[in-house]
Write a protein that holds these residues in place. Structure first.
Motif, PDB file in Angstrom:
ATOM      1  N   SER A 281       0.984  -1.342   0.090  1.00 48.24           N
ATOM      2  CA  SER A 281       0.074  -0.083  -0.113  1.00 48.24           C
ATOM      3  C   SER A 281       0.920   1.091   0.049  1.00 48.24           C
ATOM      4  CB  SER A 281      -0.935   0.103   1.105  1.00 48.24           C
ATOM      5  OG  SER A 281      -1.792   1.061   1.218  1.00 48.24           O
ATOM      6  N   VAL A 282       0.201   2.367  -0.628  1.00 41.60           N
ATOM      7  CA  VAL A 282       1.204   3.668  -0.456  1.00 41.60           C
ATOM      8  C   VAL A 282       0.042   4.685  -0.307  1.00 41.60           C
ATOM      9  CG1 VAL A 282       1.089   3.931  -2.992  1.00 41.60           C
ATOM     10  CG2 VAL A 282       2.771   5.004  -1.718  1.00 41.60           C
ATOM     11  N   ASP A 283       0.337   5.451   0.416  1.00 38.67           N
ATOM     12  CA  ASP A 283      -0.561   6.966   0.904  1.00 38.67           C
ATOM     13  C   ASP A 283       0.151   8.192   0.586  1.00 38.67           C
ATOM     14  OD1 ASP A 283      -2.471   8.865   1.517  1.00 38.67           O
ATOM     15  OD2 ASP A 283      -2.683   7.866   3.687  1.00 38.67           O
ATOM     16  N   ARG A 284       0.076   8.901  -0.383  1.00 33.36           N
ATOM     17  CA  ARG A 284       0.627  10.263  -0.532  1.00 33.36           C
ATOM     18  C   ARG A 284       0.021  11.265   0.294  1.00 33.36           C
ATOM     19  NH1 ARG A 284       0.272  12.635  -6.641  1.00 33.36           N
ATOM     20  NH2 ARG A 284       1.493  14.106  -5.647  1.00 33.36           N
ATOM     21  N   GLY A 285      -1.041  11.182   0.801  1.00 31.13           N
ATOM     22  CA  GLY A 285      -1.689  12.253   1.776  1.00 31.13           C
ATOM     23  C   GLY A 285      -2.438  13.423   0.721  1.00 31.13           C
ATOM     24  N   ALA A 286      -2.465  13.002  -0.584  1.00 34.44           N
ATOM     25  CA  ALA A 286      -3.220  14.060  -1.505  1.00 34.44           C
ATOM     26  C   ALA A 286      -3.707  13.231  -2.709  1.00 34.44           C
ATOM     27  CB  ALA A 286      -2.303  15.127  -1.939  1.00 34.44           C
ATOM     28  N   ARG A 287      -4.395  13.829  -3.596  1.00 36.40           N
ATOM     29  CA  ARG A 287      -5.068  13.264  -4.787  1.00 36.40           C
ATOM     30  C   ARG A 287      -4.083  13.192  -5.720  1.00 36.40           C
ATOM     31  NH1 ARG A 287      -9.711  16.905  -6.706  1.00 36.40           N
ATOM     32  NH2 ARG A 287     -10.381  16.239  -4.785  1.00 36.40           N
ATOM     33  N   TRP A 288      -4.224  11.849  -6.232  1.00 35.72           N
ATOM     34  CA  TRP A 288      -3.309  11.265  -7.245  1.00 35.72           C
ATOM     35  C   TRP A 288      -3.769  12.051  -8.807  1.00 35.72           C
ATOM     36  CZ3 TRP A 288       0.949   8.208  -6.231  1.00 35.72           C
ATOM     37  CH2 TRP A 288       0.644   7.544  -4.906  1.00 35.72           C
ATOM     38  N   GLU A 292      -0.239   9.238 -12.270  1.00 39.64           N
ATOM     39  CA  GLU A 292       0.654   9.151 -10.840  1.00 39.64           C
ATOM     40  C   GLU A 292      -0.131   7.771 -10.374  1.00 39.64           C
ATOM     41  OE1 GLU A 292       1.801  13.512  -9.808  1.00 39.64           O
ATOM     42  OE2 GLU A 292      -0.321  12.688  -9.193  1.00 39.64           O
ATOM     43  N   ALA A 293      -1.559   7.626 -10.369  1.00 36.06           N
ATOM     44  CA  ALA A 293      -2.029   6.531  -9.603  1.00 36.06           C
ATOM     45  C   ALA A 293      -1.785   5.237 -10.468  1.00 36.06           C
ATOM     46  CB  ALA A 293      -3.649   6.864  -9.837  1.00 36.06           C
ATOM     47  N   GLY A 294      -1.782   5.371 -11.874  1.00 37.02           N
ATOM     48  CA  GLY A 294      -1.288   4.156 -12.457  1.00 37.02           C
ATOM     49  C   GLY A 294       0.055   3.798 -12.196  1.00 37.02           C
ATOM     50  N   GLU A 295       1.259   4.689 -12.066  1.00 43.66           N
ATOM     51  CA  GLU A 295       2.356   4.298 -11.702  1.00 43.66           C
ATOM     52  C   GLU A 295       2.689   3.725 -10.642  1.00 43.66           C
ATOM     53  OE1 GLU A 295       6.810   6.762 -11.379  1.00 43.66           O
ATOM     54  OE2 GLU A 295       5.041   7.725 -12.153  1.00 43.66           O
ATOM     55  N   ALA A 296       1.854   4.288  -9.381  1.00 40.42           N
ATOM     56  CA  ALA A 296       1.725   3.777  -8.167  1.00 40.42           C
ATOM     57  C   ALA A 296       1.168   2.521  -7.914  1.00 40.42           C
ATOM     58  CB  ALA A 296       1.136   4.546  -7.247  1.00 40.42           C
ATOM     59  N   ALA A 297       0.344   2.125  -8.741  1.00 38.82           N
ATOM     60  CA  ALA A 297      -0.368   0.618  -8.846  1.00 38.82           C
ATOM     61  C   ALA A 297       0.501  -0.242  -9.119  1.00 38.82           C
ATOM     62  CB  ALA A 297      -1.723   0.919  -9.689  1.00 38.82           C
ATOM     63  N   ARG A 298       1.370   0.167 -10.528  1.00 43.24           N
ATOM     64  CA  ARG A 298       2.160  -0.804 -11.063  1.00 43.24           C
ATOM     65  C   ARG A 298       3.382  -1.267 -10.207  1.00 43.24           C
ATOM     66  NH1 ARG A 298       1.418  -2.456 -16.078  1.00 43.24           N
ATOM     67  NH2 ARG A 298       0.154  -1.232 -17.572  1.00 43.24           N
ATOM     68  N   GLN A 299       3.867  -0.087  -9.532  1.00 42.09           N
ATOM     69  CA  GLN A 299       4.757  -0.398  -8.423  1.00 42.09           C
ATOM     70  C   GLN A 299       4.420  -1.240  -7.339  1.00 42.09           C
ATOM     71  OE1 GLN A 299       6.621   3.157  -7.078  1.00 42.09           O
ATOM     72  NE2 GLN A 299       7.821   2.052  -5.133  1.00 42.09           N
ATOM     73  N   LEU A 300       3.152  -0.973  -6.735  1.00 41.34           N
ATOM     74  CA  LEU A 300       2.608  -1.930  -5.757  1.00 41.34           C
ATOM     75  C   LEU A 300       2.419  -3.213  -6.363  1.00 41.34           C
ATOM     76  CD1 LEU A 300      -0.159   0.505  -4.403  1.00 41.34           C
ATOM     77  CD2 LEU A 300       2.071  -0.090  -3.150  1.00 41.34           C
ATOM     78  N   LEU A 301       1.842  -3.533  -7.606  1.00 40.19           N
ATOM     79  CA  LEU A 301       1.912  -4.764  -8.218  1.00 40.19           C
ATOM     80  C   LEU A 301       3.228  -5.575  -8.328  1.00 40.19           C
ATOM     81  CD1 LEU A 301      -0.762  -4.079 -10.941  1.00 40.19           C
ATOM     82  CD2 LEU A 301      -1.012  -5.503  -8.895  1.00 40.19           C
ATOM     83  N   ALA A 302       4.162  -4.796  -8.432  1.00 36.66           N
ATOM     84  CA  ALA A 302       5.461  -5.455  -8.551  1.00 36.66           C
ATOM     85  C   ALA A 302       5.914  -5.995  -7.304  1.00 36.66           C
ATOM     86  CB  ALA A 302       6.652  -4.482  -9.149  1.00 36.66           C
ATOM     87  N   GLU A 303       5.508  -5.321  -6.153  1.00 40.87           N
ATOM     88  CA  GLU A 303       5.609  -5.625  -4.903  1.00 40.87           C
ATOM     89  C   GLU A 303       4.970  -7.001  -4.412  1.00 40.87           C
ATOM     90  OE1 GLU A 303       5.540  -2.169  -2.416  1.00 40.87           O
ATOM     91  OE2 GLU A 303       6.955  -1.042  -3.537  1.00 40.87           O
ATOM     92  N   ALA A 304       3.673  -7.006  -4.835  1.00 44.17           N
ATOM     93  CA  ALA A 304       2.685  -8.118  -4.417  1.00 44.17           C
ATOM     94  C   ALA A 304       3.200  -9.385  -5.023  1.00 44.17           C
ATOM     95  CB  ALA A 304       1.261  -7.579  -4.855  1.00 44.17           C
ATOM     96  N   GLY A 305       2.556 -10.333  -4.448  1.00 46.62           N
ATOM     97  CA  GLY A 305       2.707 -11.737  -4.678  1.00 46.62           C
ATOM     98  C   GLY A 305       1.575 -12.049  -6.074  1.00 46.62           C
ATOM     99  N   PRO A 306       1.894 -12.991  -6.835  1.00 48.16           N
ATOM    100  CA  PRO A 306       1.001 -13.425  -7.641  1.00 48.16           C
ATOM    101  C   PRO A 306      -0.214 -13.804  -7.355  1.00 48.16           C
ATOM    102  CG  PRO A 306       2.620 -14.926  -7.719  1.00 48.16           C
ATOM    103  CD  PRO A 306       3.083 -13.960  -6.661  1.00 48.16           C
ATOM    104  N   GLY A 307      -1.426 -13.535  -8.199  1.00 48.40           N
ATOM    105  CA  GLY A 307      -2.731 -14.011  -7.728  1.00 48.40           C
ATOM    106  C   GLY A 307      -2.723 -15.682  -8.302  1.00 48.40           C
TER     107      GLY A 307
END
Length: 314
Positions: A281-288, A292-307
């Motif tokens: 998870s990531v929280d920037r404390g402001a609206r994306w 930016e939201a897409g870039e953050a989502a891809r980074q989080l998916l890279a850290e997550a385990g495979p479904g």
């Protein structure tokens, strides 16, 4: 089936009254017989329709299971009403109370299949499968819970149990079973709500995701579900009777403190399933911005385990 005991020579469900829906065949039949072997009085519900829910209803399947229980010295009564109607669900609870004077355990098992790929899935086939699985679970649960609430308000102690039937299709999805997968996923959500809401009335609610040889699986997964050849002495891993011991225990007073859980049951394996939980998870404390939201989502998916893959996916 050989009965067990609680350590004091008493069968695990002695004195309990148990309803099993869809109990004329397959898993439901195995559950009904297993509960009876453990001393329960069983209400055997089955509408007696075809594999896809079509055709006229028949009291034969439910009556045959009752005959089996009675032949073994147990007590049972048949109910061939449609539990996906308010009147049918209410009459099911009424049969238990009128025949045996109480209700302790509800096992929701009834259902059928109408498999289609999404682009070929008719609205009627969607509605029919959601109706029997999800609505059928809700209505029987509602009427049973209403009774248990009244018992609690009257000052009578309730040790009630609900076991709902989900599926691996509901937990992971299954190609060609969009309607069935949606219904079975909904049953998990319903079970979690029931566990949270009904605990105050002495009710525990859990779900199982079984894998076994039934009318719904023996053709679709013919090779996987095949029984071992006669005389081999091999363990029949897909026999529906393998699932019933866990269901009986969950439906007994011995399962005290176990509620809001989902269990996978297959062959000799029991698994506690762990559903959705927060991952990276990531929280920037402001609206994306969208980018930016897409870039953050891809980074989080890279850290997550495979479904885990959907059943039937290639």
């Amino acid at each position: 089936m050989t009965a067990s005991s609680d350590g004091h020579g008493t069968r695990l469900c002695a004195g309990r009254v148990v309803i099993v829906t869809g109990a004329g065949r397959g898993l439901g039949r195995a559950h009904a017989l297993a509960f009876a072997a453990e001393g329960a009085k069983v209400v055997v519900n089955d509408l007696g329709v075809g594999l896809d829910g079509a055709g006229g209803s028949s009291p034969g399947p439910a009556r045959q299971v009752v005959d089996e229980i009675e032949a073994a010295g147990g007590e049972a009564v048949a109910h061939d009403g449609d539990i996906a109607t308010g009147a049918g669900a209410a009459s099911l609870i009424g049969v238990a109370l009128d025949t045996f004077g109480r209700l302790d355990t509800l096992v929701n098992n009834a259902g059928f299949l109408r498999d289609r790929m999404l682009v070929n899935l008719d609205e009627d086939d969607w509605d029919a499968v959601l109706r029997v699985h999800l609505k059928g679970h809700f209505l029987t649960l509602k009427h049973a819970a209403t009774h248990w609430r009244a018992e609690t308000k009257a000052g009578r102690t309730t040790v009630a149990r609900v076991i709902n039937t989900s599926s691996g299709a509901g937990l992971l999805g299954s190609v060609g079973q969009g309607n069935y997968s949606a219904a079975k996923a909904g049953i998990v959500g319903l079970t979690l709500v029931a566990a949270a809401e009904l605990g105050r009335y002495g009710v525990q609610a859990n779900a199982i995701a079984p894998a076994a040889r039934t009318r719904m699986t023996e053709q679709t997964f013919a090779e996987t579900m095949a029984a071992p050849g006669e005389g081999t002495g091999a363990f029949d891993a897909m026999a529906p009777e393998n699932v019933s011991p866990l269901v009986v225990w969950l439906g007994s007073a011995a399962s005290d403190g176990v509620t809001g859980r989902v269990f996978e049951a297959e062959a000799g394996r029991i698994t506690v399933m762990e559903g959705w939980h927060p991952g990276p998870s990531v929280d920037r404390g402001a609206r994306w911005t969208p980018a930016e939201a897409g870039e953050a989502a891809r980074q989080l998916l890279a850290e997550a385990g495979p479904g885990r893959p959907v059943y039937g996916a290639r």
